[in-house]
Motif scaffolding. Structure first.
Motif, PDB file in Angstrom:
ATOM      1  N   GLU A   1      92.722 -14.790  36.033  1.00 53.26           N
ATOM      2  CA  GLU A   1      91.906 -15.632  35.160  1.00 53.26           C
ATOM      3  C   GLU A   1      90.445 -15.226  35.249  1.00 53.26           C
ATOM      4  O   GLU A   1      89.868 -15.158  36.325  1.00 53.26           O
ATOM      5  CB  GLU A   1      92.084 -17.095  35.559  1.00 53.26           C
ATOM      6  CG  GLU A   1      91.338 -18.057  34.642  1.00 53.26           C
ATOM      7  CD  GLU A   1      91.560 -19.502  35.037  1.00 53.26           C
ATOM      8  OE1 GLU A   1      90.960 -20.389  34.393  1.00 53.26           O
ATOM      9  OE2 GLU A   1      92.333 -19.740  35.988  1.00 53.26           O
ATOM     10  N   GLY A   2      89.857 -14.932  34.122  1.00 54.65           N
ATOM     11  CA  GLY A   2      88.453 -14.545  34.071  1.00 54.65           C
ATOM     12  C   GLY A   2      88.206 -13.079  34.352  1.00 54.65           C
ATOM     13  O   GLY A   2      87.055 -12.649  34.404  1.00 54.65           O
ATOM     14  N   SER A   3      89.253 -12.277  34.540  1.00 60.40           N
ATOM     15  CA  SER A   3      89.073 -10.865  34.845  1.00 60.40           C
ATOM     16  C   SER A   3      88.634 -10.108  33.602  1.00 60.40           C
ATOM     17  O   SER A   3      89.197 -10.274  32.522  1.00 60.40           O
ATOM     18  CB  SER A   3      90.373 -10.276  35.385  1.00 60.40           C
ATOM     19  OG  SER A   3      90.256  -8.885  35.566  1.00 60.40           O
ATOM     20  N   VAL A   4      87.620  -9.267  33.774  1.00 57.64           N
ATOM     21  CA  VAL A   4      87.126  -8.451  32.667  1.00 57.64           C
ATOM     22  C   VAL A   4      87.459  -6.977  32.867  1.00 57.64           C
ATOM     23  O   VAL A   4      87.327  -6.180  31.942  1.00 57.64           O
ATOM     24  CB  VAL A   4      85.601  -8.620  32.506  1.00 57.64           C
ATOM     25  CG1 VAL A   4      85.265 -10.045  32.119  1.00 57.64           C
ATOM     26  CG2 VAL A   4      84.860  -8.237  33.786  1.00 57.64           C
ATOM     27  N   LEU A   5      87.892  -6.621  34.088  1.00 53.77           N
ATOM     28  CA  LEU A   5      88.182  -5.215  34.371  1.00 53.77           C
ATOM     29  C   LEU A   5      89.058  -5.131  35.617  1.00 53.77           C
ATOM     30  O   LEU A   5      88.837  -5.874  36.582  1.00 53.77           O
ATOM     31  CB  LEU A   5      86.876  -4.435  34.592  1.00 53.77           C
ATOM     32  CG  LEU A   5      87.008  -2.950  34.937  1.00 53.77           C
ATOM     33  CD1 LEU A   5      87.609  -2.183  33.767  1.00 53.77           C
ATOM     34  CD2 LEU A   5      85.648  -2.365  35.309  1.00 53.77           C
ATOM     35  N   THR A   6      90.037  -4.256  35.587  1.00 57.32           N
ATOM     36  CA  THR A   6      90.896  -4.012  36.746  1.00 57.32           C
ATOM     37  C   THR A   6      90.929  -2.511  37.020  1.00 57.32           C
ATOM     38  O   THR A   6      91.285  -1.729  36.131  1.00 57.32           O
ATOM     39  CB  THR A   6      92.325  -4.523  36.508  1.00 57.32           C
ATOM     40  OG1 THR A   6      92.283  -5.941  36.248  1.00 57.32           O
ATOM     41  CG2 THR A   6      93.197  -4.268  37.719  1.00 57.32           C
ATOM     42  N   VAL A   7      90.558  -2.127  38.239  1.00 56.08           N
ATOM     43  CA  VAL A   7      90.543  -0.712  38.636  1.00 56.08           C
ATOM     44  C   VAL A   7      91.112  -0.589  40.045  1.00 56.08           C
ATOM     45  O   VAL A   7      91.252  -1.577  40.766  1.00 56.08           O
ATOM     46  CB  VAL A   7      89.120  -0.121  38.580  1.00 56.08           C
ATOM     47  CG1 VAL A   7      88.598  -0.063  37.166  1.00 56.08           C
ATOM     48  CG2 VAL A   7      88.176  -0.925  39.454  1.00 56.08           C
TER      49      VAL A   7
ATOM     50  N   ARG B   1      93.770  -2.613  44.605  1.00 57.09           N
ATOM     51  CA  ARG B   1      93.406  -2.949  43.231  1.00 57.09           C
ATOM     52  C   ARG B   1      92.305  -3.997  43.247  1.00 57.09           C
ATOM     53  O   ARG B   1      92.350  -4.938  44.052  1.00 57.09           O
ATOM     54  CB  ARG B   1      94.623  -3.481  42.473  1.00 57.09           C
ATOM     55  CG  ARG B   1      94.405  -3.595  40.971  1.00 57.09           C
ATOM     56  CD  ARG B   1      95.612  -4.181  40.295  1.00 57.09           C
ATOM     57  NE  ARG B   1      95.738  -5.606  40.578  1.00 57.09           N
ATOM     58  CZ  ARG B   1      96.675  -6.385  40.053  1.00 57.09           C
ATOM     59  NH1 ARG B   1      97.580  -5.859  39.248  1.00 57.09           N
ATOM     60  NH2 ARG B   1      96.720  -7.661  40.349  1.00 57.09           N
ATOM     61  N   VAL B   2      91.333  -3.837  42.366  1.00 59.29           N
ATOM     62  CA  VAL B   2      90.194  -4.752  42.299  1.00 59.29           C
ATOM     63  C   VAL B   2      90.094  -5.317  40.890  1.00 59.29           C
ATOM     64  O   VAL B   2      90.067  -4.562  39.907  1.00 59.29           O
ATOM     65  CB  VAL B   2      88.883  -4.044  42.685  1.00 59.29           C
ATOM     66  CG1 VAL B   2      87.709  -5.019  42.554  1.00 59.29           C
ATOM     67  CG2 VAL B   2      88.968  -3.486  44.094  1.00 59.29           C
ATOM     68  N   ASP B   3      90.077  -6.643  40.798  1.00 54.58           N
ATOM     69  CA  ASP B   3      89.835  -7.337  39.536  1.00 54.58           C
ATOM     70  C   ASP B   3      88.410  -7.864  39.537  1.00 54.58           C
ATOM     71  O   ASP B   3      88.041  -8.653  40.414  1.00 54.58           O
ATOM     72  CB  ASP B   3      90.830  -8.487  39.360  1.00 54.58           C
ATOM     73  CG  ASP B   3      92.259  -7.999  39.217  1.00 54.58           C
ATOM     74  OD1 ASP B   3      92.535  -7.329  38.199  1.00 54.58           O
ATOM     75  OD2 ASP B   3      93.083  -8.274  40.104  1.00 54.58           O
ATOM     76  N   PHE B   4      87.619  -7.417  38.578  1.00 54.34           N
ATOM     77  CA  PHE B   4      86.242  -7.901  38.433  1.00 54.34           C
ATOM     78  C   PHE B   4      86.254  -9.145  37.565  1.00 54.34           C
ATOM     79  O   PHE B   4      86.777  -9.129  36.439  1.00 54.34           O
ATOM     80  CB  PHE B   4      85.365  -6.823  37.807  1.00 54.34           C
ATOM     81  CG  PHE B   4      85.174  -5.623  38.689  1.00 54.34           C
ATOM     82  CD1 PHE B   4      84.081  -5.537  39.554  1.00 54.34           C
ATOM     83  CD2 PHE B   4      86.079  -4.584  38.673  1.00 54.34           C
ATOM     84  CE1 PHE B   4      83.910  -4.440  40.364  1.00 54.34           C
ATOM     85  CE2 PHE B   4      85.920  -3.473  39.478  1.00 54.34           C
ATOM     86  CZ  PHE B   4      84.829  -3.393  40.341  1.00 54.34           C
ATOM     87  N   ILE B   5      85.683 -10.202  38.078  1.00 46.13           N
ATOM     88  CA  ILE B   5      85.740 -11.508  37.417  1.00 46.13           C
ATOM     89  C   ILE B   5      84.351 -11.868  36.898  1.00 46.13           C
ATOM     90  O   ILE B   5      83.346 -11.705  37.577  1.00 46.13           O
ATOM     91  CB  ILE B   5      86.231 -12.595  38.380  1.00 46.13           C
ATOM     92  CG1 ILE B   5      87.614 -12.216  38.928  1.00 46.13           C
ATOM     93  CG2 ILE B   5      86.268 -13.957  37.714  1.00 46.13           C
ATOM     94  CD1 ILE B   5      88.108 -13.097  40.032  1.00 46.13           C
ATOM     95  N   GLY B   6      84.316 -12.379  35.678  1.00 40.54           N
ATOM     96  CA  GLY B   6      83.033 -12.814  35.104  1.00 40.54           C
ATOM     97  C   GLY B   6      82.679 -12.016  33.889  1.00 40.54           C
ATOM     98  O   GLY B   6      83.361 -11.069  33.485  1.00 40.54           O
TER      99      GLY B   6
ATOM    100  N   CYS C   1      84.963 -10.678  42.830  1.00 39.05           N
ATOM    101  CA  CYS C   1      86.121  -9.800  42.630  1.00 39.05           C
ATOM    102  C   CYS C   1      87.320 -10.361  43.390  1.00 39.05           C
ATOM    103  O   CYS C   1      87.172 -11.182  44.292  1.00 39.05           O
ATOM    104  CB  CYS C   1      85.833  -8.378  43.129  1.00 39.05           C
ATOM    105  SG  CYS C   1      84.374  -7.609  42.387  1.00 39.05           S
ATOM    106  N   ARG C   2      88.487  -9.877  43.011  1.00 39.55           N
ATOM    107  CA  ARG C   2      89.703 -10.148  43.769  1.00 39.55           C
ATOM    108  C   ARG C   2      90.326  -8.814  44.166  1.00 39.55           C
ATOM    109  O   ARG C   2      90.536  -7.952  43.321  1.00 39.55           O
ATOM    110  CB  ARG C   2      90.716 -10.966  42.969  1.00 39.55           C
ATOM    111  CG  ARG C   2      91.875 -11.474  43.833  1.00 39.55           C
ATOM    112  CD  ARG C   2      92.935 -12.177  43.031  1.00 39.55           C
ATOM    113  NE  ARG C   2      93.769 -11.223  42.311  1.00 39.55           N
ATOM    114  CZ  ARG C   2      94.911 -11.549  41.695  1.00 39.55           C
ATOM    115  NH1 ARG C   2      95.318 -12.803  41.699  1.00 39.55           N
ATOM    116  NH2 ARG C   2      95.617 -10.638  41.058  1.00 39.55           N
TER     117      ARG C   2
END
Length: 336
Positions: free
Chosen positions: A86-92, A325-330, A275-276
């Motif tokens: 939820e709220g993730s704008v990018l996953t790398v 894996r990193v999810d950038f939130i915001g 991030c997550r």
């Protein structure tokens, strides 16, 4: 007479017809047995429901898909966190690293006398991990202590000479020049003592440097030397020169994820962004993090910019150099 006997042996045609009722009874009985067997064999959803103290629980380990043999579709179980955040704008993806890797190096050329750790050992701040051979400096210390004793004797003699000449000068027996020379001799003896004491402090410093302690609470990443091996502060300029480091340390509670971010995604990332982090080895485990560093210069050949995400509250499941894996939130707006 013979005809009567033949008549008795003759079988009535109605008696020749065998009734078929027992045959159909057996057939129906077999069908019923097969039907009952199929009823109990066929899996049902209620088979996985159990009653425990009045509560209904489902045994998920026994749940099987009734359509696994279907030719129309294949069902594949997805990881627990495979869904979008939820709220993730990018996953790398990137690699877990230690924020700081510390390599302990000697301050001077010496020989390893003892090393008390091995790869994977936990160390504490101030713990002795390596001892260098200090025999040469111990000998120098004994020599200097003898020189200090001589210097103190010289001061005592110079002081007696100065006091004696000073009394004679007051009685006009000796000249003022002799008194000045005696005073200068006393000052020179004191300076000599101070010089020798300084040499002693230097040797004691070298002896203290022979005892190498861990500067942090951490884990030994590598043991780079063995006892009786020559070590130097810096390399002599060759691959076959003496070792320049003793051991490598890092803090296992200070981890980051290093990412090579495509320049097209740079607008979606900013400092302190939440991030997550999910390690690939344990996809069901999630960790909070934030963007701690954005490199000031990109890599032209790859068209990427290095970004480091600080992991908050890491544990034993996070191993450096493994992928995550990193999810950038915001949003892409910088709150700062």
């Amino acid at each position: 007479m013979n005809e009567d006997k033949l008549q008795q042996l003759n079988i009535d045609s109605k008696s020749k017809r065998r009734t078929q009722r027992p045959f159909w009874s057996i057939l129906i009985g077999v069908a019923l047995v097969i039907a009952v067997a199929l009823y109990f064999w066929w899996p049902r959803a209620s088979d996985n429901v159990r009653m425990v103290k009045g509560k209904t629980t489902v045994d998920s380990s026994d749940v099987k898909s009734s359509s696994r043999d279907s030719t129309n579709s294949d069902v594949v179980a997805a990881p627990a966190n495979s869904g979008p955040v939820e709220g993730s704008v990018l996953t790398v993806s990137g690699y877990i690293i230690n924020r700081e890797r510390i390599e302990l190096s000697p301050r001077f050329m010496g020989t390893v006398k003892w090393i008390g750790v091995k790869k994977g050992d936990a160390v504490t701040n101030g713990q002795i991990v390596v001892l260098l051979d200090n025999a040469e400096y111990a000998a120098r210390l004994n020599e200097i202590e003898g020189r200090i004793s001589n210097a103190k004797v010289g001061i005592e003699k110079a002081k007696l000479d100065y006091d004696r000449i000073s009394e004679l000068q007051k009685a006009n027996v000796e000249s003022k020049q002799l008194e000045d020379n005696a005073r200068l001799q006393l000052d020179s003896a004191k300076a000599t003592l101070k010089e020798v004491e300084g040499a002693k402090s230097l040797v004691e410093t070298y002896i203290d440097w022979c005892v190498i302690r861990s500067p942090i609470n951490g884990v030994v990443l590598e043991k780079l030397v063995d006892p009786n091996e020559l070590v130097v502060p810096q390399s002599f300029g060759g691959g076959r020169g003496p070792s320049t480091a003793l051991i490598a340390l890092a803090d296992p509670k200070d981890l980051q994820v290093e990412i090579d971010l495509n320049e097209s995604d740079l607008s979606k990332v900013f400092l302190k962004q939440k991030c997550r982090v999910s390690p690939e080895a344990y996809p069901d485990r999630n960790y909070d993090g934030y963007v701690a560093e954005i490199a000031p210069e990109a890599t032209r050949a790859k068209g990427t910019l290095q970004v480091k995400v600080q992991i908050q509250s890491p544990d034993k499941y996070l191993t450096p150099e493994l992928s995550a894996r990193v999810d950038f939130i915001g949003t892409n707006s910088n709150p700062d």
